[in-house]
Design a protein around this motif. Structure first.
Motif, PDB file in Angstrom:
ATOM      1  N   UNK A  69      -3.865   5.566 -11.592  1.00 52.84           N
ATOM      2  CA  UNK A  69      -4.768   4.494 -12.013  1.00 52.84           C
ATOM      3  C   UNK A  69      -6.180   4.946 -11.675  1.00 52.84           C
ATOM      4  N   UNK A  70      -7.175   4.161 -12.078  1.00 51.68           N
ATOM      5  CA  UNK A  70      -8.561   4.585 -11.902  1.00 51.68           C
ATOM      6  C   UNK A  70      -8.885   4.927 -10.450  1.00 51.68           C
ATOM      7  N   UNK A  71      -8.329   4.178  -9.517  1.00 53.47           N
ATOM      8  CA  UNK A  71      -8.646   4.367  -8.109  1.00 53.47           C
ATOM      9  C   UNK A  71      -7.412   4.686  -7.279  1.00 53.47           C
ATOM     10  N   UNK A  72      -6.378   5.240  -7.924  1.00 51.31           N
ATOM     11  CA  UNK A  72      -5.113   5.485  -7.218  1.00 51.31           C
ATOM     12  C   UNK A  72      -4.601   6.892  -7.483  1.00 51.31           C
ATOM     13  N   UNK A  73      -4.354   7.625  -6.400  1.00 50.06           N
ATOM     14  CA  UNK A  73      -3.576   8.862  -6.451  1.00 50.06           C
ATOM     15  C   UNK A  73      -2.183   8.556  -5.924  1.00 50.06           C
ATOM     16  N   UNK A  74      -1.165   9.186  -6.513  1.00 50.47           N
ATOM     17  CA  UNK A  74       0.206   8.983  -6.052  1.00 50.47           C
ATOM     18  C   UNK A  74       0.873  10.318  -5.801  1.00 50.47           C
ATOM     19  N   UNK A  75       1.865  10.283  -4.903  1.00 51.01           N
ATOM     20  CA  UNK A  75       2.721  11.443  -4.677  1.00 51.01           C
ATOM     21  C   UNK A  75       4.117  11.109  -5.151  1.00 51.01           C
ATOM     22  N   UNK A  76       4.698  11.997  -5.962  1.00 52.92           N
ATOM     23  CA  UNK A  76       6.001  11.775  -6.564  1.00 52.92           C
ATOM     24  C   UNK A  76       6.877  12.985  -6.265  1.00 52.92           C
TER      25      UNK A  76
END
Length: 572
Positions: free
Chosen positions: A270-277
């Protein structure tokens, strides 16, 4: 060092994240990448469905074998919540735990279609074994080349295989043959068919491929098409034959790139979200950047920090901040404010009406679009599209210092930053609106020297400097969009910081794209995306095109890159 007011901790509930990843809070005390690697493959102990969520497990009707689906909803609403929600991931984990006894062997596996919601045709696969082994699989569908891989086992238990099969073609009937090869014993084969769900984005699953060289020279991997203007909230993965093998949904922004941390992938969701998968498709950590909106690029340091190009949404100017996010602790800070570092130049600029807008006035005076990190120096090289300048910044996590500028000298007159300009040696054109500037080291170079590889869009338009009437680079164009008569370039510069010079050592003409686009070295080959021409090409070591892929889009596709996914989805 940044002040305390600049240092901001994310709103991430760190304890919840670490429990999901299967580690203790103390494991996140430092940036060592060993801990996240272990955590990403661990399971939740006694998972339960969080209050307020409902989970429905159903049979998938499009297969001749037993395949399940898992759907999570919030109570009192039919809305499907985002996959990038740790409560949703915990609910999925609890449901899968209840299904585990159904995978009684390689010919009776537990198969669940996209349970974690991160790959629309990913097939979660689990079964018990009599010991270690490897799982090979081939996906066949009409009109496509067979797709054969060896799946990574993400369970440390030698009596269990747990992985994700990536390769089903969306909307097609896929014949899947798995072969379990135990370390001791004979191979066990299992075949089933599954009609995969249609592309959620409605995107074509086959690219038009034109082969100009030897296809055997194409590097192994999948091409990522990201930042397609329409649809935007997906990344698409295509094989060397141009067939879609995965569709990765996100909540917003665009999937700028993948970076590897431990055995997980890090990418914007998302615009302000990094995720680890992880390789099972499970979201193991989410980083919320609060008032900062990511823009176009990020890179990882060796000690586990993400350096992120961003806008501070609390102020007027945009796309002029560099953040540093510690992936182990979830804390982030603004490390470089380019309005301060390049204050003299910013004073020469003015806000302007944004192109393709309804009169919106923006203060986009720099427009950072690419960042590359050099760990040994705590330095970065960034690209400013708006002023067609390559910028190196040192001591990023200390007292940031401007180390050099590469651009048109006259544009920087009166800024007070003229001494940072490197001298051009040789007769060649400077860049116009360049993207994906990457630094390369070479053992044959002296200390203080390095290469830069650049996608030079060769487009000259400086909207924030109406006052500028000086020279422009000779190879640049003012044509917007694309034009078969114009050219962009892949340029390689040799930078000598001792002599304060740069020279061009190589230039490759590629299809013209006024904005966006990318160049990436993969082994000895180069993958080039001309985003407004809608073509992706892989070139060999002699800069000869091996294969070109034409794709569909509206306005542009931001990047086209290639990833092997070794030891994430596939073993070599």
């Amino acid at each position: 060092m940044p002040s305390d007011s600049v240092l901001r901790q994310t709103t991430l509930g760190l304890c919840s994240v670490l429990l999901l990843a299967g580690c203790a809070v103390g494991d996140a005390s430092g940036p060592d990448q060993t801990a996240p690697s272990q955590a990403a493959s661990a399971r939740i102990a006694n998972p339960t469905v969080p209050p307020g969520l409902d989970v429905v497990v159903e049979d998938y009707e499009g297969s001749d074998t037993d395949i399940r689906t898992v759907t999570v909803t919030r109570e009192d609403t039919e809305e499907i919540p985002s996959a990038f929600d740790l409560e949703v991931q915990a609910a999925v984990e609890a449901s899968l735990e209840e299904l585990h006894d159904q995978g009684s062997g390689p010919q009776q596996p537990l198969l669940v279609l996209n349970p974690y919601g991160t790959s629309t045709t990913g097939l979660y696969t689990r079964f018990t074994t009599d010991g270690d082994g490897v799982l090979e699989y081939t996906v066949s569908s009409a009109g496509t080349e067979d797709f054969t891989r060896t799946a990574v086992d993400h369970d440390e238990d030698s009596g269990v295989f747990n992985g994700q099969l990536i390769g089903l073609v969306p909307g097609a009937q896929n014949a899947v043959t798995t072969t379990w090869r135990p370390e001791a014993g004979e191979p066990v084969e299992h075949t089933f068919t599954v009609t995969a769900p249609e592309s959620e984005a409605g995107y074509p699953t086959q690219l038009e491929r034109t082969v100009a060289g030897d296809p055997e020279q194409l590097t192994d991997g999948l091409f990522l098409l990201s930042g397609l203007y329409q649809p935007g909230r997906y990344g698409f993965l295509f094989d060397n034959a141009g067939t879609m093998r995965a569709e990765l949904p996100i909540d917003g922004h665009m999937l700028d790139r993948f970076e590897t941390y431990g055995n997980t992938l890090v990418y914007p969701t998302d615009d302000s979200v990094l995720s680890r998968v992880d390789g099972l498709g499970r979201v193991v950590e989410i980083y919320d950047l609060g008032p900062f909106a990511m823009h176009h690029d990020f890179a990882l340091t060796d000690d586990g920090r993400a350096l992120i190009l961003a806008s501070d949404t609390s102020r007027e100017s945009i796309e002029d901040v560099l953040l540093s996010l510690d992936l182990a602790t979830g804390e982030y800070e603004e490390v470089v404010d380019f309005t301060e570092l390049l204050a003299g130049y910013k004073d020469l600029t003015d806000p302007y009406e944004a192109p393709n807008s309804d009169g919106e006035i923006v203060d986009d005076w720099l427009h950072l679009n690419s960042v590359d990190v050099h760990d040994g120096e705590d330095s970065v090289v960034v690209s400013g599209r708006e002023n067609s300048t390559i910028i190196k910044v040192g001591d990023v996590h200390g007292e940031p210092v401007l180390e050099y500028l590469i651009g048109v000298d006259e544009l920087w007159e009166g800024s007070g930053h003229e001494e940072a300009l490197l001298e051009k040696v040789g007769d060649f054109s400077d860049t116009g609106g360049q993207h994906t500037v990457v630094r390369h080291e070479d053992d044959t170079l002296a200390d203080g020297q390095h290469y830069l590889s650049i996608f030079d869009n060769a487009y000259w338009r400086i909207l924030s400097r109406d006052d500028y009437t000086g020279p422009v680079p000779e190879d640049t164009s003012t044509v917007q969009g694309t034009d078969p008569e114009e050219r962009s370039y892949i340029r390689t510069y040799l930078v000598d910081e001792n002599e304060r010079t740069y020279t061009q050592v190589e230039s490759l003409e590629v299809p013209y794209s006024a904005i966006v686009s990318s160049a990436q070295h993969v082994g000895d080959n180069t993958v080039v995306n001309s985003g407004q021409a809608f073509v992706l090409t892989e070139y060999d070591a002699n800069d000869e095109a091996i294969a070109t892929y034409a794709y569909e889009g509206e306005r542009y596709a931001y990047r086209g890159q290639k990833y092997s996914f070794d030891e994430f989805w596939y073993t070599s």
